[in-house]
Design a protein around this motif. Structure first.
Motif, short mmCIF file in Angstrom:
data_model
loop_
_atom_site.label_atom_id
_atom_site.label_comp_id
_atom_site.label_asym_id
_atom_site.label_seq_id
_atom_site.Cartn_x
_atom_site.Cartn_y
_atom_site.Cartn_z
N LEU A 1 0.83 -1.20 0.00
CA LEU A 1 0.00 0.00 0.00
C LEU A 1 0.87 1.25 0.00
O LEU A 1 0.61 2.21 -0.75
CB LEU A 1 -0.92 -0.02 1.23
CG LEU A 1 -1.96 1.11 1.33
CD1 LEU A 1 -2.98 0.99 0.21
CD2 LEU A 1 -2.66 1.05 2.70
N ALA A 2 1.91 1.26 0.82
CA ALA A 2 2.81 2.42 0.89
C ALA A 2 3.57 2.59 -0.42
O ALA A 2 3.73 3.73 -0.91
CB ALA A 2 3.78 2.26 2.05
N ALA A 3 4.03 1.50 -1.00
CA ALA A 3 4.76 1.58 -2.26
C ALA A 3 3.87 2.13 -3.37
O ALA A 3 4.30 2.94 -4.19
CB ALA A 3 5.30 0.20 -2.64
N GLU A 4 2.63 1.69 -3.39
CA GLU A 4 1.68 2.18 -4.41
C GLU A 4 1.40 3.67 -4.23
O GLU A 4 1.07 4.36 -5.20
CB GLU A 4 0.39 1.37 -4.34
CG GLU A 4 0.55 -0.07 -4.83
CD GLU A 4 -0.72 -0.89 -4.63
OE1 GLU A 4 -1.61 -0.43 -3.88
OE2 GLU A 4 -0.80 -1.98 -5.22
N ALA A 5 1.56 4.15 -3.00
CA ALA A 5 1.36 5.58 -2.73
C ALA A 5 2.60 6.40 -3.04
O ALA A 5 2.61 7.63 -2.86
CB ALA A 5 0.95 5.78 -1.27
N GLY A 6 3.68 5.74 -3.48
CA GLY A 6 4.89 6.44 -3.88
C GLY A 6 5.93 6.62 -2.80
O GLY A 6 6.91 7.35 -3.00
#
Length: 446
Positions: A87-92
């Motif tokens: 989730l954090a990676a997808e948020a950049g």
């Protein structure tokens, strides 16, 4: 500060030795940072050592912290496939590990070692070679000291053991030389893509290496796309290899004899290969060859790696607790010669592995297998002589009743220790302690 430009808030995932080393490193930087720690354990180790300025969320994830971070530094034990990190990676949000943080700060030469087996031995041996030459060396990473803790000591040379987990989150580590020792099934529970995905993670060690060292006898370790220099080690006469001098084997470099194999202090054929790999790294790091040879003559290896714990009444009790996968155990069994029986202790957390490869090896040995731990049932069919018990202690008690002079008791579990011990060291220490107690009850002449 190099590597942290524009970063204000960092969330560290996981405490313990690695997490604390990250926090302490960040606290030493002149850059003003907001540091937070998340550990899903209720009472994470090291929480009492956190500075008051560092906030801790324990027992659960904190998605708000993750999504508001400029950078996440995850401990190697936390898989990148964890939903909260995805989730954090997808948020950049950038996610790195402690080795990547080390890479962005180090300004001295670094050599690194990966592979399924032998990493710790090669890492420690290269360190001994450097010490023998009078070089101020830091040895750590996946063994001993955390990389960032060593960085504070400002060594002249760094020797790092790197696991696939650490390499997953490392992208800019510039190495004087890197070696990929071997590939065998391990951590399959972490890699749904199987052996290929596991190997791909290890191959990252070569991404920014000046010299890539691979195993000629295990070509899965050879990089397929690499623009730097390459060399290799193996049991023929090429590059770092073996030559015969007056009928005796010598370590050699490009066909030139360097040192008699008989003079190596380490025991076992696999350790001859480890010495060749270490010599390749030492040469690349500028360690004088004579110093490297002296180190190989006196370095006897690490605890828990085919370590002779007790030798009494003609019975040898050998601690190979570091054998946490099948390939390590096979290496310990390869070429084993005994006048008596082998009492082999195996079991624990299999990490998703299977053990059919043991059948032909054990068929050639006079062996009594004792399986223990959570996955002991996986050993039921590898030999006809299997005694299954719940704990290692029970197995050792049974061994002590039947062992005779000339026998060997070998703890080489082929499994992780987590089902019953904190780590492989605790398992090995328990084996040694009980072996010392049991030795006096063994006559060796029954």
């Amino acid at each position: 500060m190099k590597g942290l430009a524009g970063v204000n808030t960092i969330v560290v995932i996981g405490l313990g030795m690695t997490g604390l080393s990250v926090v302490n490193h960040l606290m030493r930087l002149p850059q003003s940072l907001t540091i937070k720690v998340i550990d899903t354990r209720d009472n994470p180790p090291g929480q009492d050592q956190l500075p008051e300025s560092v906030a801790l969320c324990s027992g659960q994830w904190n998605t708000e912290w993750l999504l508001s971070a400029d950078m996440i530094i995850a401990s190697p034990g936390i898989a990148l496939a964890t939903p909260e990190l995805v989730l954090a990676a997808e948020a950049g949000v950038e996610i790195i590990g402690d080795i990547e943080l080390f890479a962005r700060e180090v300004d001295k030469p670094v050599v690194a070692i990966t592979g399924s087996n032998g990493k710790s031995t090669v890492t420690s041996l290269v360190g001994e070679m450097a010490k023998e030459a009078g070089i101020d060396v830091g040895v750590g990473g996946n063994i001993g000291f955390a990389a960032l803790d060593m960085l504070a000591q400002q060594h002249q040379l760094y020797v790092l053991e790197l696991s696939s987990f650490q390499l997953e989150t490392t992208s800019s580590l510039e190495l004087t030389a890197a070696v990929y020792l071997n590939l065998s099934e391990d951590h399959m529970d972490r890699y749904p893509g199987g052996l290929a995905q596991y190997s791909q993670a290890k191959m990252r060690i070569f991404d920014h290496a000046k010299l890539a060292v691979f195993n000629r006898d295990d070509l899965a370790t050879k990089p397929t796309q690499f623009s730097g220099s390459m060399t290799s080690f193996g049991f023929d006469e090429q590059a770092y290899g073996i030559v015969l001098v007056d009928g005796k084997e010598w370590l050699a470099v490009n066909g030139e004899a360097v040192m008699a194999v008989a003079d190596i202090a380490l025991v076992g054929r696999h350790n001859v290969a480890n010495c060749l790999a270490a010599l390749a790294l030492a040469d690349a790091a500028g360690i004088p060859r004579d110093a490297s040879c002296r180190a190989m003559q006196h370095y006897t290896g690490l605890a828990h790696r085919c370590q002779l714990a007790v030798n009494r009444h003609g019975v040898r009790w050998v601690n190979d607790s570091k054998a946490t996968n099948l390939a390590s155990t096979l290496a310990a069994l390869n070429g084993l010669q005994l006048e008596g029986k082998l009492h082999l202790l195996m079991g624990g957390d299999s990490k998703g592995a299977e053990f059919s490869e043991l059948k032909p090896v054990l068929a050639d040995l006079n062996v009594q297998l004792y399986s223990f731990g959570r996955d002991r049932h996986l050993f039921d069919d590898v030999t006809s002589n299997v005694i299954s018990v719940e704990t290692m202690s029970e197995a050792m008690e049974q061994v002590s009743r039947t062992v005779q002079s000339g026998d060997m008791v070998l703890l080489s579990p082929a499994c992780a220790s987590w089902d019953q011990f904190a780590n492989f060291m605790a398992r090995g220490d328990a084996f040694v302690e009980q072996a010392i107690k049991l030795q006096d009850s063994v006559s060796g002449n029954s």
